[in-house]
Design an enzyme around this catalytic site. Structure first.
Site, PDB file in Angstrom:
ATOM      1  N   ARG A 125      73.497  70.795  63.682  1.00  0.00           N
ATOM      2  CA  ARG A 125      73.182  70.228  62.371  1.00  0.00           C
ATOM      3  C   ARG A 125      74.313  69.350  61.820  1.00  0.00           C
ATOM      4  O   ARG A 125      74.094  68.577  60.879  1.00  0.00           O
ATOM      5  CB  ARG A 125      72.864  71.348  61.384  1.00  0.00           C
ATOM      6  CG  ARG A 125      71.540  72.028  61.658  1.00  0.00           C
ATOM      7  CD  ARG A 125      70.378  71.148  61.300  1.00  0.00           C
ATOM      8  NE  ARG A 125      69.103  71.708  61.734  1.00  0.00           N
ATOM      9  CZ  ARG A 125      67.930  71.294  61.327  1.00  0.00           C
ATOM     10  NH1 ARG A 125      67.845  70.291  60.472  1.00  0.00           N
ATOM     11  NH2 ARG A 125      66.818  71.838  61.780  1.00  0.00           N
ATOM     12  N   GLU A 183      63.807  71.818  66.731  1.00  0.00           N
ATOM     13  CA  GLU A 183      63.481  72.288  68.080  1.00  0.00           C
ATOM     14  C   GLU A 183      62.973  71.136  68.949  1.00  0.00           C
ATOM     15  O   GLU A 183      63.266  71.066  70.145  1.00  0.00           O
ATOM     16  CB  GLU A 183      62.432  73.399  68.009  1.00  0.00           C
ATOM     17  CG  GLU A 183      62.955  74.728  67.494  1.00  0.00           C
ATOM     18  CD  GLU A 183      63.969  75.357  68.423  1.00  0.00           C
ATOM     19  OE1 GLU A 183      63.940  75.054  69.642  1.00  0.00           O
ATOM     20  OE2 GLU A 183      64.817  76.136  67.945  1.00  0.00           O
ATOM     21  N   SER A 218      69.076  75.511  66.648  1.00  0.00           N
ATOM     22  CA  SER A 218      68.620  74.329  65.917  1.00  0.00           C
ATOM     23  C   SER A 218      69.226  74.256  64.519  1.00  0.00           C
ATOM     24  O   SER A 218      69.116  73.227  63.848  1.00  0.00           O
ATOM     25  CB  SER A 218      67.090  74.311  65.823  1.00  0.00           C
ATOM     26  OG  SER A 218      66.618  75.412  65.077  1.00  0.00           O
ATOM     27  N   HIS A 219      69.888  75.337  64.063  1.00  0.00           N
ATOM     28  CA  HIS A 219      70.531  75.342  62.751  1.00  0.00           C
ATOM     29  C   HIS A 219      72.013  75.661  62.838  1.00  0.00           C
ATOM     30  O   HIS A 219      72.634  76.055  61.854  1.00  0.00           O
ATOM     31  CB  HIS A 219      69.822  76.338  61.817  1.00  0.00           C
ATOM     32  CG  HIS A 219      68.478  75.871  61.381  1.00  0.00           C
ATOM     33  ND1 HIS A 219      67.354  76.077  62.134  1.00  0.00           N
ATOM     34  CD2 HIS A 219      68.072  75.176  60.287  1.00  0.00           C
ATOM     35  CE1 HIS A 219      66.305  75.547  61.513  1.00  0.00           C
ATOM     36  NE2 HIS A 219      66.711  74.991  60.401  1.00  0.00           N
TER      37      HIS A 219
END
Length: 339
Positions: free
Chosen positions: A53, A189, A48-49
C-alpha cells in the site's frame, strides 16, 4: 528469482513505512498512523494491505491529491455522535483522533457513531473494529470507494468495493472479526495478481467490453463484480447510503469524479458504529456472552474456522519470526526513497 523473498521484523516494516512517507513530505504524525496499519496488515499476512500500500500512498502524495499536514477537526455532534473532518488527509489519523470519544460515548449510553468525512482511505477496516472490540464493545465499520463495481444485472460501474467489517468482543480471547469487500474481491488482490503475472478467477471482474475475464490487467481496465450477485450488490448500495449519503459525503461515483483521472486512493467518508453489549443485554448480558461463546465453540468444534482465525495465527508467527516480503516488492518500496 521471481519467488525470492526478504525477511523483515515488524519494527523494520513500521520504520520503513514511516520513513518512506516522511521522505515524500507527509507530516510525521500522519506517517506514524499509516505505518501502524501497514505493519498490522503485513503482520497478519494481509498482503494487499501491507507494504504494497505504500506504492499507492506515495502515488497520491506525488500527484498532489492528499493534504500532507491536514489537522483532523473533531466535532462533538451529540451524546451519541462524533464527527471528524479529515480535511482531505489520510484517514488513519482522523480515526485515531475520534475513536476514544466513540468508545466513551458507547460505554456511557450504549450506542454511538463516528462519522469521518473528507478522507483518503486505503486501509483495511479490521484494525479499527478490533480497536473498538478491545474496549468491550461490538463494532461495525463501512466505507465506499471509487465506482469500480457494476450492480447485479448491469454493465456500468456504480458502486465501490465498499468494505464492511464487524467485531465482537471476547474477553481473554481474540475478538470475532470479519472484514470483506462487497465486491467479489478487493481491488488490491487483482493488482497483486497482475504484479505476480497470475490469472484471476472467473467471477471477479469483467473486461472493458463487459465480458468475464481472467486477465488482471483487463479487469483493472474493465469493471469488478459484486460477491453473491444481487445480495452483495444490495449490501454495497446500503454502504453507499450509510457511509456516503447519510454522513454528507461522497458516494463512490462522486469519489471517482473527484479523482479527475489521477487514479489515486479514493477520497470519501467512513461510518463506524459501536454497541455496548452490557447495556443492551441488561440482566441477561452475561448469559448473552456465554451463548455467543457456545456458538463459536459449535463452529470450531466441527473443524470450521472463525473469520480472521488465519490472521491471528499469522500474527503469532510474525511476532516470533518476522514477515517475508516478495523481493520485487521490497525493491519497489526501497526505490520510493531513492535507495
Amino acid at each position: 528469482m521471481a519467488d525470492a523473498t526478504v525477511n523483515l521484523s515488524l519494527a523494520q516494516v513500521h520504520q520503513l513505512s514511516a520513513d518512506t512517507l516522511i521522505h515524500h513530505g507527509l507530516a510525521p504524525e500522519h506517517a506514524q498512523s499509516i505505518a501502524r496499519v501497514i505493519a498490522a496488515g503485513q503482520r497478519d499476512e494481509c498482503n494487499s494491505h501491507g507494504l504494497y500500500r505504500l506504492i499507492s500512498c506515495v502515488d497520491a502524495i506525488r500527484k498532489g491529491k492528499v493534504a500532507l499536514d491536514a489537522v483532523p477537526e473533531v466535532e462533538d455532534v451529540s451524546p451519541a455522535i462524533i464527527r471528524v473532518d479529515a480535511r482531505f488527509g489520510f484517514s488513519q489519523l482522523a480515526f485515531e483522533r475520534g475513536v476514544e470519544s466513540l468508545i466513551s460515548k458507547a460505554q456511557a449510553i450504549g450506542i454511538a457513531a463516528l462519522a469521518i468525512n473528507n478522507c483518503y482511505h486505503f486501509s483495511a477496516l479490521w484494525p479499527e473494529v478490533e480497536r473498538i472490540a478491545d474496549a468491550g464493545l461490538a463494532a461495525l465499520a463501512m466505507t465506499p470507494s471509487h465506482s469500480w463495481v457494476v450492480p447485479a444485472g448491469g454493465t456500468k460501474p456504480v458502486y465501490g468495493t465498499n468494505p464492511i467489517a464487524f467485531a465482537w468482543p471476547r474477553p481473554g480471547k481474540h475478538p470475532y472479526v470479519f472484514d470483506f469487500a462487497t465486491s467479489a474481491t478487493a481491488r488490491g488482490e487483482i493488482e497483486l495478481h497482475r504484479r505476480a503475472g497470475k490469472k484471476i478467477p472467473l467471477g471477479w471482474a469483467l473486461d472493458a467490453s463487459g465480458q468475464p475475464t481472467e486477465d488482471p490487467q483487463e479487469a483493472l481496465r474493465g469493471a469488478m463484480l459484486a460477491f453473491g450477485g444481487h445480495k452483495g450488490s444490495a449490501l454495497s448500495a446500503m454502504i453507499e447510503l450509510m457511509a456516503g449519503a447519510m454522513i454528507g459525503d461522497m458516494l463512490s461515483k462522486q469519489s471517482q469524479e473527484f479523482d479527475e483521472g489521477a487514479q489515486v486512493t479514493p477520497c470519501h467518508g467512513e461510518l463506524l458504529l459501536a454497541f455496548n453489549p452490557k447495556m443492551f443485554g441488561g440482566a441477561g448480558a452475561s448469559l448473552g456472552m456465554e451463548r455467543a461463546e457456545a456458538m463459536f465453540d459449535s463452529i470450531t468444534s466441527q473443524g470450521a474456522r472463525l473469520p480472521s482465525q488465519r490472521r491471528f495465527e499469522a500474527r503469532r508467527r510474525s511476532a516470533e519470526h518476522g514477515v517475508s516480503i516478495p523481493a520485487a516488492l521490497y525493491k519497489d518500496v526501497l526505490a520510493l526513497t531513492g535507495r
